[in-house]
Motif scaffolding. Structure first.
Motif, short mmCIF file in Angstrom:
data_model
loop_
_atom_site.label_atom_id
_atom_site.label_comp_id
_atom_site.label_asym_id
_atom_site.label_seq_id
_atom_site.Cartn_x
_atom_site.Cartn_y
_atom_site.Cartn_z
N PRO A 82 44.56 41.31 39.58
CA PRO A 82 45.69 42.23 39.39
C PRO A 82 47.03 41.69 39.87
CG PRO A 82 44.08 43.16 40.95
CD PRO A 82 43.49 41.91 40.39
N GLU A 83 47.01 40.77 40.83
CA GLU A 83 48.27 40.26 41.35
C GLU A 83 48.74 39.06 40.53
OE1 GLU A 83 47.52 39.50 45.43
OE2 GLU A 83 47.43 41.62 45.93
N GLU B 32 50.48 46.55 43.94
CA GLU B 32 49.99 45.18 43.77
C GLU B 32 50.76 44.18 44.63
OE1 GLU B 32 50.35 47.39 41.49
OE2 GLU B 32 48.32 47.55 40.70
N SER B 60 47.85 48.31 37.81
CA SER B 60 46.72 47.51 37.32
C SER B 60 45.34 48.16 37.45
CB SER B 60 46.70 46.16 38.03
OG SER B 60 46.48 46.36 39.41
N SER B 62 44.05 50.08 35.43
CA SER B 62 43.51 50.15 34.07
C SER B 62 42.63 51.39 33.89
CB SER B 62 42.73 48.87 33.73
OG SER B 62 42.57 48.74 32.34
N ASP B 91 49.17 55.64 39.60
CA ASP B 91 49.01 54.51 38.68
C ASP B 91 49.29 55.06 37.28
OD1 ASP B 91 47.90 52.12 37.16
OD2 ASP B 91 47.42 51.53 39.21
N SER B 96 45.20 48.23 31.21
CA SER B 96 45.90 46.99 31.53
C SER B 96 44.93 45.82 31.65
CB SER B 96 46.70 47.15 32.83
OG SER B 96 45.87 47.60 33.86
N THR B 97 43.68 46.07 31.29
CA THR B 97 42.71 44.98 31.26
C THR B 97 41.94 45.04 29.94
OG1 THR B 97 40.99 46.36 32.26
CG2 THR B 97 42.30 45.00 33.76
N HIS B 102 43.26 40.59 32.96
CA HIS B 102 44.44 41.42 33.14
C HIS B 102 45.54 41.05 32.13
CE1 HIS B 102 43.45 43.59 36.88
NE2 HIS B 102 42.58 42.59 36.99
N HIS B 104 48.56 42.38 32.48
CA HIS B 104 49.81 42.56 33.23
C HIS B 104 50.83 43.32 32.39
CE1 HIS B 104 48.21 40.20 36.47
NE2 HIS B 104 47.89 39.24 35.62
#
Lengths: 240, 276
Positions: A82-83, B32, B60, B62, B91, B96-97, B102, B104
């Protein structure tokens, strides 16, 4: 969920308009252009992050070549964390395995820049001072390095890049990066010093280090003094 | 509760560490940027926390994705929350995945009844792991899916109801989405479950001719202010926060924008009191 898989595929591949049946557009933007918004964002965002993480590699390869590299790298290794700062985790290895000599030639430079990122993301540690050591137990003591410390072997490509940044590269075999406080620092060390540091990392006591330098106290004191000043030592532990 | 805040941005880290004390009520940090690291980022959070409360806003999780929820990452968020005691955690209502990777980015979800159940179950999983109710944010989008079964407003309302979570209503995203997909943004607001609206987002966007692009450029445009005033009239004085990510000015300038929101909300509420 097929729709999300279709978006992933459309963003990362060159798809034709007739392959975009999972989508519809409701405004002035057509489906192809609408999907292109996500495609542009995907590549631009991750490219920008990698440019920030690997400035020396960008400088060496040039912007156009680096952009091409980013595309190949992300196709092979899509982001797994995620980062965003973890995006380049596998870039040094990807370069090392490249059949392209230019790319393989910057693998060590990329390794150095990746080490800086890892150092930045590593946990905080206290910083010990040389004056914290007790002379009576010094030979039985071991040093614990800060967890942000990374020693990276450097080649002529990396040496030239570091020299251009003003570092004294004479006699250097390794770059040591660490984050004693907020900022990541880079220092160059010669082979002998790196070997001492490596022994410390593997738990050697001061007595064992003295043996390595043939009981030349001054030869041990010089690097030790520098390590403490640079904030590389987290603690001094006395063994029984 | 009257609270006006700004997003925590790296451009302002120096100001916070130097002891900045702008007139704001809370600060929103991107989860994050802090969940698994320490050092300067945590020092910044500590500096902010000494001045005002924090909230954490993620990009993130998701929540609508097909991959399993990253439970280790949620636990990292829980650790962060234990340390900094945020007022709330949020969130996005998006994916997002994909294929465990990911993007992003914040990708829109197919608006189907099956997806409502899927997302609600995942939000529940996150809430259970965190031991608290979370807020989910409506996103802006540029494409829709051929199999969509409901409107954007119906989808958002159904998810937060099914998940029993709260809503972070991004006013700018409603403006952008309404323009891009041709719906009435005021109608969208009226369809939101008022009791679940816990925070508002305000930001700017770019007019690309064919579409509006949500890039958080500032200052906040009139269309967004106008819809914000509608939101205040519908939901009362909900905590509101200014996001400014492109050409980000000094902390003081962003804080001034947050205080403009404070003044506009006060004027709306005063007008409502006078009318009644």
């Amino acid at each position: 969920m097929r729709a999300l898989a279709a978006l992933w595929h459309a963003v990362r591949s060159d798809v034709r308009a007739d392959q975009l049946g999972a989508f519809r557009s409701t405004g002035a933007l057509g489906v192809v252009q609408a999907v292109a918004v996500y495609k542009t964002a995907y590549w631009a965002r991750q490219h920008a992050v990698l440019v920030e993480l690997f400035p020396l590699v960008v400088e060496h390869l040039g912007a156009a070549r680096f952009r091409e590299l980013v595309r190949c790298y992300l196709l092979a290794h899509p982001s797994a964390h995620p980062e965003l700062e973890r995006l380049g985790d596998r870039l040094p290895e990807f370069l090392r395995r490249s059949a392209d000599e230019d790319l393989a030639g910057v693998a060590m430079l990329a390794g150095l820049e990746q080490a800086r990122t890892e150092s930045a993301l590593s946990p905080d540690d206290p910083i010990a001072r040389l004056s914290d050591s007790v002379p009576a137990t010094f030979v039985r003591s071991r040093l614990r390095l800060v967890r942000s410390l990374r020693a990276v072997e450097i080649d002529p490509v990396a040496l030239r890049a570091l020299h251009a940044r003003g570092l004294n590269v004479v006699g250097a075999s390794h770059a040591v990066v660490a984050r004693p406080h907020f900022a990541v620092t880079t220092h160059l060390v010669a082979r002998d010093e790196q070997l001492l540091l490596d022994r410390v990392a593997h738990g050697a006591s001061m007595g064992e280090l003295l043996e390595q330098v043939a009981h030349d106290v001054a030869a041990l004191h010089r690097p030790l003094d520098a390590w403490f000043r640079r904030g590389w030592i987290a603690s001094i532990e006395v063994t029984e | 509760m009257s609270r006006y805040g700004v997003g925590l941005r790296t451009e302002h880290y120096g100001e916070w560490l130097a002891g900045a004390a702008p007139r704001i009520d809370f600060v929103e940090a991107i989860t994050e940027n802090f969940a698994t690291r320490r050092g300067r980022p945590w020092a910044v959070l500590e500096a902010v926390r000494r001045h005002v409360p924090l909230v954490f806003h993620g990009v993130s999780l998701s929540l609508g994705g097909a991959d399993p929820i990253d439970r280790a990452y949620v636990r990292a968020i829980a650790t962060l929350a234990d340390r900094f005691e945020p007022l709330w955690i949020s969130d996005h209502l998006c994916a997002s995945t994909a294929h465990t990777h990911h993007a992003h980015d914040l990708w829109p979800l197919p608006r189907t009844r099956a997806l409502v159940r899927h997302v609600a179950q995942r939000i529940g999983e996150v809430q259970d792991l965190l031991g608290r109710r979370i807020l989910v944010e409506n996103i802006s989008s540029y494409v829709q899916y051929a199999r969509d079964e409901m409107s954007a407003a119906e989808f958002v309302a159904a998810v937060v109801d099914d998940a029993d979570c709260d809503l972070l209503l991004d006013v700018n995203n409603v403006v952008v989405d309404a323009y891009n997909h041709g719906f009435d943004p005021h109608e969208f607001l009226r369809a939101m479950p008022a009791r679940r609206v816990r925070q508002l987002h305000l930001a700017g966007h770019d007019d690309c001719g064919t579409h509006l692009f949500d890039d958080h450029r500032g200052p906040i445009p009139d269309t967004t202010w106008s819809l914000f005033e509608t939101a205040v009239s519908l939901f009362g004085e909900v905590p509101a926060l200014v996001e400014w990510d492109k050409h980000t000015p000094s902390l003081g300038v962003v804080a001034t924008e947050a205080n403009t929101a404070r003044e506009r909300a006060a004027a709306v509420l005063e007008g409502r009191r006078a009318a009644s």
